[in-house]
Scaffold this motif. Structure first.
Motif, PDB file in Angstrom:
ATOM      1  N   UNK A  40       0.823  -1.206   0.000  1.00 40.00           N
ATOM      2  CA  UNK A  40       0.000   0.000   0.000  1.00 40.00           C
ATOM      3  C   UNK A  40       0.860   1.259   0.000  1.00 40.00           C
ATOM      4  N   UNK A  41       1.976   1.218   0.705  1.00 40.16           N
ATOM      5  CA  UNK A  41       2.889   2.356   0.727  1.00 40.16           C
ATOM      6  C   UNK A  41       3.416   2.645  -0.666  1.00 40.16           C
ATOM      7  N   UNK A  42       3.792   1.601  -1.401  1.00 37.65           N
ATOM      8  CA  UNK A  42       4.262   1.789  -2.779  1.00 37.65           C
ATOM      9  C   UNK A  42       3.154   2.357  -3.659  1.00 37.65           C
ATOM     10  N   UNK A  43       1.943   1.817  -3.533  1.00 35.53           N
ATOM     11  CA  UNK A  43       0.828   2.309  -4.347  1.00 35.53           C
ATOM     12  C   UNK A  43       0.520   3.770  -4.045  1.00 35.53           C
ATOM     13  N   UNK A  44       0.475   4.122  -2.765  1.00 33.52           N
ATOM     14  CA  UNK A  44       0.181   5.506  -2.402  1.00 33.52           C
ATOM     15  C   UNK A  44       1.303   6.444  -2.823  1.00 33.52           C
ATOM     16  N   UNK A  45       2.547   5.992  -2.744  1.00 36.26           N
ATOM     17  CA  UNK A  45       3.673   6.793  -3.215  1.00 36.26           C
ATOM     18  C   UNK A  45       3.570   7.053  -4.706  1.00 36.26           C
ATOM     19  N   UNK A  46       3.220   6.012  -5.456  1.00 36.00           N
ATOM     20  CA  UNK A  46       3.047   6.161  -6.903  1.00 36.00           C
ATOM     21  C   UNK A  46       1.900   7.122  -7.202  1.00 36.00           C
ATOM     22  N   UNK A  47       0.803   6.965  -6.480  1.00 32.27           N
ATOM     23  CA  UNK A  47      -0.362   7.820  -6.680  1.00 32.27           C
ATOM     24  C   UNK A  47      -0.017   9.277  -6.372  1.00 32.27           C
ATOM     25  N   UNK A  48       0.707   9.525  -5.295  1.00 28.02           N
ATOM     26  CA  UNK A  48       1.111  10.892  -4.941  1.00 28.02           C
ATOM     27  C   UNK A  48       2.038  11.465  -6.015  1.00 28.02           C
ATOM     28  N   UNK A  49       2.963  10.658  -6.521  1.00 29.70           N
ATOM     29  CA  UNK A  49       3.864  11.114  -7.576  1.00 29.70           C
ATOM     30  C   UNK A  49       3.118  11.467  -8.847  1.00 29.70           C
ATOM     31  N   UNK A  50       2.174  10.630  -9.235  1.00 29.44           N
ATOM     32  CA  UNK A  50       1.367  10.902 -10.425  1.00 29.44           C
ATOM     33  C   UNK A  50       0.551  12.177 -10.251  1.00 29.44           C
TER      34      UNK A  50
END
Length: 65
Positions: A40-50
């Protein structure tokens, strides 16, 4: 799409949590939750970056107009 993936992961984690009367020392549960939190941390990091990328792109586009 990514938000649906995050929601699905959260739902899957909730399904794996024990009920209050079932709580006991269980290292396997701890490892599963650790893995899910990392994912989830990776997904949220990706989402924040996008989101940041799209925000900057929109800001640049309005500056050029």
């Amino acid at each position: 799409m990514l938000l649906h993936d995050v929601a699905g992961r959260l739902d899957s984690i909730a399904d794996q949590l024990p009920q209050p009367h079932q709580i006991r020392a269980d290292p396997a549960l701890s490892e599963i939750l650790d893995d899910e939190v990392r994912h989830l941390t990776r997904l949220l990091g990706y989402l924040a970056g996008e989101s940041a990328f799209r925000h900057r792109a929109a800001a640049r586009a309005t500056e050029l107009d």
